[in-house]
Design a protein around this motif. Structure first.
Motif, PDB file in Angstrom:
ATOM      1  N   ARG A 172      -1.635  16.910  -9.760  1.00 52.02           N
ATOM      2  CA  ARG A 172      -2.215  17.042  -8.424  1.00 52.02           C
ATOM      3  C   ARG A 172      -1.281  16.437  -7.394  1.00 52.02           C
ATOM      4  NH1 ARG A 172      -7.855  16.580  -8.127  1.00 52.02           N
ATOM      5  NH2 ARG A 172      -7.478  17.267  -6.000  1.00 52.02           N
ATOM      6  N   ILE A 173      -1.142  17.090  -6.258  1.00 47.90           N
ATOM      7  CA  ILE A 173      -0.418  16.536  -5.119  1.00 47.90           C
ATOM      8  C   ILE A 173      -1.470  16.065  -4.128  1.00 47.90           C
ATOM      9  CG2 ILE A 173       1.191  17.000  -3.238  1.00 47.90           C
ATOM     10  CD1 ILE A 173       2.436  19.165  -5.032  1.00 47.90           C
ATOM     11  N   LEU A 174      -1.448  14.765  -3.837  1.00 48.55           N
ATOM     12  CA  LEU A 174      -2.478  14.143  -3.005  1.00 48.55           C
ATOM     13  C   LEU A 174      -1.823  13.359  -1.869  1.00 48.55           C
ATOM     14  CD1 LEU A 174      -4.612  12.773  -5.970  1.00 48.55           C
ATOM     15  CD2 LEU A 174      -5.047  14.851  -4.659  1.00 48.55           C
ATOM     16  N   GLU A 175      -2.637  12.925  -0.936  1.00 49.24           N
ATOM     17  CA  GLU A 175      -2.172  12.117   0.189  1.00 49.24           C
ATOM     18  C   GLU A 175      -2.673  10.684   0.000  1.00 49.24           C
ATOM     19  OE1 GLU A 175      -0.188  11.492   3.794  1.00 49.24           O
ATOM     20  OE2 GLU A 175      -0.263  13.335   2.636  1.00 49.24           O
ATOM     21  N   ALA A 176      -1.729   9.747  -0.135  1.00 44.56           N
ATOM     22  CA  ALA A 176      -2.080   8.335  -0.248  1.00 44.56           C
ATOM     23  C   ALA A 176      -2.183   7.756   1.157  1.00 44.56           C
ATOM     24  CB  ALA A 176      -1.025   7.591  -1.053  1.00 44.56           C
ATOM     25  N   ILE A 177      -3.303   7.093   1.435  1.00 48.28           N
ATOM     26  CA  ILE A 177      -3.520   6.546   2.779  1.00 48.28           C
ATOM     27  C   ILE A 177      -3.848   5.056   2.696  1.00 48.28           C
ATOM     28  CG2 ILE A 177      -4.296   8.774   3.687  1.00 48.28           C
ATOM     29  CD1 ILE A 177      -7.160   7.604   3.688  1.00 48.28           C
ATOM     30  N   ASP A 178      -3.654   4.379   3.802  1.00 47.20           N
ATOM     31  CA  ASP A 178      -3.981   2.962   3.917  1.00 47.20           C
ATOM     32  C   ASP A 178      -5.397   2.838   4.473  1.00 47.20           C
ATOM     33  OD1 ASP A 178      -3.968   0.241   4.146  1.00 47.20           O
ATOM     34  OD2 ASP A 178      -2.375   0.143   5.639  1.00 47.20           O
ATOM     35  N   LEU A 179      -6.225   2.073   3.803  1.00 44.84           N
ATOM     36  CA  LEU A 179      -7.598   1.858   4.251  1.00 44.84           C
ATOM     37  C   LEU A 179      -7.862   0.365   4.380  1.00 44.84           C
ATOM     38  CD1 LEU A 179      -9.622   4.353   2.050  1.00 44.84           C
ATOM     39  CD2 LEU A 179      -9.310   4.451   4.512  1.00 44.84           C
TER      40      LEU A 179
ATOM     41  N   VAL B 225       0.862  -1.177   0.000  1.00 43.82           N
ATOM     42  CA  VAL B 225       0.000   0.000   0.000  1.00 43.82           C
ATOM     43  C   VAL B 225       0.902   1.232   0.000  1.00 43.82           C
ATOM     44  CG1 VAL B 225      -1.752   1.296   1.261  1.00 43.82           C
ATOM     45  CG2 VAL B 225      -1.852  -1.196   1.199  1.00 43.82           C
ATOM     46  N   ILE B 226       0.678   2.121  -0.960  1.00 41.17           N
ATOM     47  CA  ILE B 226       1.436   3.364  -1.051  1.00 41.17           C
ATOM     48  C   ILE B 226       0.878   4.336  -0.014  1.00 41.17           C
ATOM     49  CG2 ILE B 226       2.152   5.236  -2.595  1.00 41.17           C
ATOM     50  CD1 ILE B 226       3.107   2.377  -3.413  1.00 41.17           C
ATOM     51  N   LYS B 227       1.777   4.982   0.746  1.00 41.30           N
ATOM     52  CA  LYS B 227       1.348   5.931   1.773  1.00 41.30           C
ATOM     53  C   LYS B 227       2.194   7.193   1.686  1.00 41.30           C
ATOM     54  CE  LYS B 227       1.670   2.388   4.564  1.00 41.30           C
ATOM     55  NZ  LYS B 227       1.939   1.572   5.691  1.00 41.30           N
ATOM     56  N   GLY B 228       1.576   8.331   1.994  1.00 43.23           N
ATOM     57  CA  GLY B 228       2.285   9.608   2.013  1.00 43.23           C
ATOM     58  C   GLY B 228       1.887  10.493   0.847  1.00 43.23           C
ATOM     59  N   LYS B 229       2.647  11.562   0.661  1.00 41.71           N
ATOM     60  CA  LYS B 229       2.358  12.499  -0.436  1.00 41.71           C
ATOM     61  C   LYS B 229       2.766  11.879  -1.766  1.00 41.71           C
ATOM     62  CE  LYS B 229       2.419  16.731   2.060  1.00 41.71           C
ATOM     63  NZ  LYS B 229       1.681  17.891   1.769  1.00 41.71           N
ATOM     64  N   VAL B 230       1.886  12.036  -2.742  1.00 41.37           N
ATOM     65  CA  VAL B 230       2.138  11.513  -4.089  1.00 41.37           C
ATOM     66  C   VAL B 230       1.750  12.576  -5.118  1.00 41.37           C
ATOM     67  CG1 VAL B 230       1.800   9.103  -3.458  1.00 41.37           C
ATOM     68  CG2 VAL B 230      -0.144  10.427  -4.213  1.00 41.37           C
ATOM     69  N   ILE B 231       2.337  12.467  -6.273  1.00 39.03           N
ATOM     70  CA  ILE B 231       1.974  13.338  -7.395  1.00 39.03           C
ATOM     71  C   ILE B 231       1.254  12.480  -8.422  1.00 39.03           C
ATOM     72  CG2 ILE B 231       2.839  14.763  -9.296  1.00 39.03           C
ATOM     73  CD1 ILE B 231       5.173  15.539  -7.496  1.00 39.03           C
ATOM     74  N   VAL B 232       0.084  12.919  -8.826  1.00 39.83           N
ATOM     75  CA  VAL B 232      -0.720  12.201  -9.815  1.00 39.83           C
ATOM     76  C   VAL B 232      -0.883  13.117 -11.015  1.00 39.83           C
ATOM     77  CG1 VAL B 232      -2.959  11.152 -10.290  1.00 39.83           C
ATOM     78  CG2 VAL B 232      -1.941  10.936  -8.016  1.00 39.83           C
ATOM     79  N   THR B 233      -0.555  12.591 -12.200  1.00 38.76           N
ATOM     80  CA  THR B 233      -0.703  13.369 -13.431  1.00 38.76           C
ATOM     81  C   THR B 233      -1.550  12.593 -14.423  1.00 38.76           C
ATOM     82  OG1 THR B 233       1.250  12.446 -14.532  1.00 38.76           O
ATOM     83  CG2 THR B 233       1.593  14.365 -13.130  1.00 38.76           C
ATOM     84  N   LYS B 234      -1.925  13.297 -15.435  1.00 38.61           N
ATOM     85  CA  LYS B 234      -2.655  12.670 -16.530  1.00 38.61           C
ATOM     86  C   LYS B 234      -1.763  12.795 -17.759  1.00 38.61           C
ATOM     87  CE  LYS B 234      -6.055  15.409 -18.668  1.00 38.61           C
ATOM     88  NZ  LYS B 234      -7.380  15.833 -18.932  1.00 38.61           N
ATOM     89  N   ASN B 235      -1.838  11.833 -18.637  1.00 43.82           N
ATOM     90  CA  ASN B 235      -0.961  11.827 -19.802  1.00 43.82           C
ATOM     91  C   ASN B 235      -1.811  11.945 -21.059  1.00 43.82           C
ATOM     92  OD1 ASN B 235       1.291  11.578 -21.368  1.00 43.82           O
ATOM     93  ND2 ASN B 235       1.428   9.369 -21.184  1.00 43.82           N
ATOM     94  N   PRO B 236      -1.577  12.907 -21.942  1.00 42.76           N
ATOM     95  CA  PRO B 236      -0.512  13.904 -21.826  1.00 42.76           C
ATOM     96  C   PRO B 236      -0.909  15.013 -20.846  1.00 42.76           C
ATOM     97  CG  PRO B 236      -1.739  14.290 -23.834  1.00 42.76           C
ATOM     98  CD  PRO B 236      -2.322  13.042 -23.195  1.00 42.76           C
ATOM     99  N   CYS B 237       0.079  15.528 -20.163  1.00 41.46           N
ATOM    100  CA  CYS B 237      -0.140  16.586 -19.170  1.00 41.46           C
ATOM    101  C   CYS B 237       0.012  17.927 -19.883  1.00 41.46           C
ATOM    102  CB  CYS B 237       0.865  16.437 -18.036  1.00 41.46           C
ATOM    103  SG  CYS B 237       0.657  17.656 -16.758  1.00 41.46           S
TER     104      CYS B 237
END
Length: 69
Positions: free
Chosen positions: A44-51, A25-37
């Motif tokens: 977007r800078i988002l927070e990945a959490i464990d659920l 499970v990925i946790k912490g701050k992540v950068i999510v983009t769309k291709n092509p950007c």
């Protein structure tokens, strides 16, 4: 995919990667983009959490919050 259980808060995601039967499970701050950007809003800078709600059911997927935006 969308958070159908409405558990994630705004700017949160759930991401689990499975490789050879091992789940991580990925946790912490992540950068999510769309291709092509092509627009700064596509980054977007988002927070990945464990659920625990999604741990057994989902892998190799990114689940996005349905709250906000």
């Amino acid at each position: 995919v969308s958070d159908i259980h409405n558990v994630l808060k705004e700017n949160q995601i759930y991401c689990c990667i499975e490789n050879n039967g091992n789940k991580e499970v990925i946790k912490g701050k992540v950068i999510v983009t769309k291709n092509p950007c092509s627009y700064p809003g596509d980054i977007r800078i988002l927070e990945a959490i464990d659920l625990k709600e999604y741990a057994d059911e989902y892998s190799n997927v990114v689940i996005f919050s349905t709250q906000g935006f």
